[in-house]
Design an enzyme around this catalytic site. Structure first.
Site, short mmCIF file in Angstrom:
data_model
loop_
_atom_site.label_atom_id
_atom_site.label_comp_id
_atom_site.label_asym_id
_atom_site.label_seq_id
_atom_site.Cartn_x
_atom_site.Cartn_y
_atom_site.Cartn_z
CB SER A 245 -0.92 -0.01 1.22
OG SER A 245 -0.18 -0.24 2.38
CE1 TYR B 113 -3.33 5.06 5.02
CE2 TYR B 113 -5.64 5.67 5.20
CZ TYR B 113 -4.62 4.76 5.42
OH TYR B 113 -4.90 3.57 6.01
P1 NAP Z 1 9.04 -5.00 5.42
O1 NAP Z 1 9.31 -5.80 6.62
O2 NAP Z 1 9.83 -3.77 5.17
O3 NAP Z 1 9.10 -5.92 4.13
C1 NAP Z 1 8.97 -5.34 2.85
C2 NAP Z 1 9.62 -6.25 1.87
O4 NAP Z 1 9.59 -5.63 0.58
C3 NAP Z 1 11.08 -6.51 2.21
O5 NAP Z 1 11.33 -7.87 1.99
C4 NAP Z 1 11.80 -5.60 1.22
O6 NAP Z 1 13.09 -6.05 0.88
C5 NAP Z 1 10.87 -5.73 0.02
N1 NAP Z 1 11.12 -4.70 -0.97
C6 NAP Z 1 11.22 -3.36 -0.76
N2 NAP Z 1 11.44 -2.76 -1.93
C7 NAP Z 1 11.48 -3.71 -2.88
C8 NAP Z 1 11.66 -3.69 -4.28
N3 NAP Z 1 11.89 -2.56 -4.96
N4 NAP Z 1 11.63 -4.88 -4.96
C9 NAP Z 1 11.43 -6.04 -4.31
N5 NAP Z 1 11.25 -6.11 -2.98
C10 NAP Z 1 11.28 -4.96 -2.28
O7 NAP Z 1 7.50 -4.53 5.37
P2 NAP Z 1 6.18 -5.27 5.84
O8 NAP Z 1 5.75 -4.62 7.10
O9 NAP Z 1 6.35 -6.74 5.77
O10 NAP Z 1 5.16 -4.79 4.74
C11 NAP Z 1 4.83 -5.59 3.61
C12 NAP Z 1 3.77 -4.86 2.79
O11 NAP Z 1 2.61 -4.66 3.60
C13 NAP Z 1 4.25 -3.47 2.37
O12 NAP Z 1 3.82 -3.24 1.06
C14 NAP Z 1 3.56 -2.54 3.32
O13 NAP Z 1 3.32 -1.30 2.72
C15 NAP Z 1 2.28 -3.27 3.62
N6 NAP Z 1 1.72 -2.94 4.94
C16 NAP Z 1 2.34 -3.30 6.09
C17 NAP Z 1 1.76 -2.99 7.32
C18 NAP Z 1 2.38 -3.41 8.63
O14 NAP Z 1 1.75 -3.18 9.67
N7 NAP Z 1 3.57 -4.00 8.64
C19 NAP Z 1 0.55 -2.28 7.38
C20 NAP Z 1 -0.06 -1.92 6.18
C21 NAP Z 1 0.52 -2.27 4.97
P3 NAP Z 1 14.38 -5.12 1.26
O15 NAP Z 1 14.87 -5.68 2.53
O16 NAP Z 1 15.27 -5.31 0.11
O17 NAP Z 1 13.92 -3.70 1.42
#
Ligand code: NAP
Length: 260
Positions: free
Chosen positions: A152, A165
């Site tokens: 997102s 947002y």
């Molecule tokens: P995270 O721990 O930062 O994981 C994100 C993943 O995306 C990491 O493995 C990262 O790898 C990878 N990534 C970033 N840029 C990339 C690219 N250009 N190409 C390929 N991979 C890439 O985040 P998360 O909390 O798991 O979030 C996952 C998704 O859920 C995100 O899209 C986030 O916006 C959404 N989300 C999360 C939450 C939450 O509470 N955690 C809430 C709402 C939405 P690197 O290590 O290389 O950066």
């Protein structure tokens, strides 16, 4: 009795599957016999994720891929098909957020542009070539496809209710609805998941951000926190045939209040 979630022989792509929520998806799917292709841009993190999945007995492939680059995602699709012969599900999950204390206020235009390219373009770049493959397969009589967007857009100003947002959430949800309508006849479903707050590297960076803690945190209902593993059941369900009733749904966890 039929195992409703038997995913053995199915193949899932997970962008950003080398950490956070994506790795939770991957673990749940691998534990149910699903082969997983992780697309992540960091080779070391990819390898560590693969080790975890192999320990669960899962078939896994890792591909170094930056989803903000359309050609890279197309190449990763080809590599996944070469390895596994098919793709049944694609979780567009890669995202960039966090950034700690300076997450919202001190980013340059260029940094914001790069972030959006991952969070929004990355969904298109992964889904487009994968859907093309799913449609071709459906035309050959094998109609099955699952598209799930977790990724997102980040908001600029650290308040959950600002217009930017709202517009970004609406953009992702409209895309999902359009994909669902267009491709339902091919057995393809499309859904979005908005997590509330899942403990990952991304959210860890927000703990030190006063603006975030003051403006956004109190709006997460009951202020619940989840772990990436809590999402694995959702991934297993959405990848199974059982989920066919759900298409174009936005599944909200804790009311969907989240910034990233
Ligand atoms: P995270 O721990 O930062 O994981 C994100 C993943 O995306 C990491 O493995 C990262 O790898 C990878 N990534 C970033 N840029 C990339 C690219 N250009 N190409 C390929 N991979 C890439 O985040 P998360 O909390 O798991 O979030 C996952 C998704 O859920 C995100 O899209 C986030 O916006 C959404 N989300 C999360 C939450 C939450 O509470 N955690 C809430 C709402 C939405 P690197 O290590 O290389 O950066």
């Amino acid at each position: 009795m039929t195992n409703l979630f038997d995913l053995t022989g199915r193949v899932a792509v997970i962008t950003g599957g080398n950490g956070g929520i994506g790795l939770g998806y991957a673990e749940g799917l691998a534990a149910h016999g699903c082969a997983v292709s992780i697309w992540g841009r960091n080779a070391q993190k990819n390898a560590a994720a693969a080790d975890k999945l192999r320990a669960l007995g899962g078939k896994v492939q890792t591909i170094v891929c930056d989803v903000s680059d359309r050609a890279d995602a197309a190449r990763a699709t080809e590599a996944t098909l070469k390895e596994f012969g098919r793709i049944d599900g694609c979780f567009a999950n890669a995202g960039i957020g966090g950034g700690g204390r300076h997450a919202f206020v001190d980013r340059s235009e260029e940094e914001w542009r790069r972030m959006f390219a991952v969070n929004l373009d990355g969904v298109f770049h992964a889904f487009q070539p994968v859907v093309r493959h799913m449609v071709e397969r459906a035309k050959g009589g094998d109609a099955f496809g699952r598209l799930v967007a977790t990724s997102s857009m980040a908001t600029r100003f650290g308040t959950a209710r600002n217009e930017h947002y709202a517009a970004s959430k609406a953009a992702i949800n409209s895309l999902i609805a359009a994909l669902a309508v267009e491709h339902a006849r091919f057995g393809i479903t499309a859904n979005a998941i908005l997590p509330g707050w899942i403990d990952t590297e991304m959210t860890e960076g927000l703990q030190g951000n006063d603006k975030f803690m003051d403006n956004v945190m109190p709006r997460i209902p009951q202020r619940r926190f989840g772990k990436p593993q809590d999402f694995s059941g959702i991934a297993v369900y959405l990848m199974s045939g059982t989920s066919a009733y759900h298409t174009a749904d936005t599944i909200m966890i804790d009311g969907g209040y989240s910034v990233f």
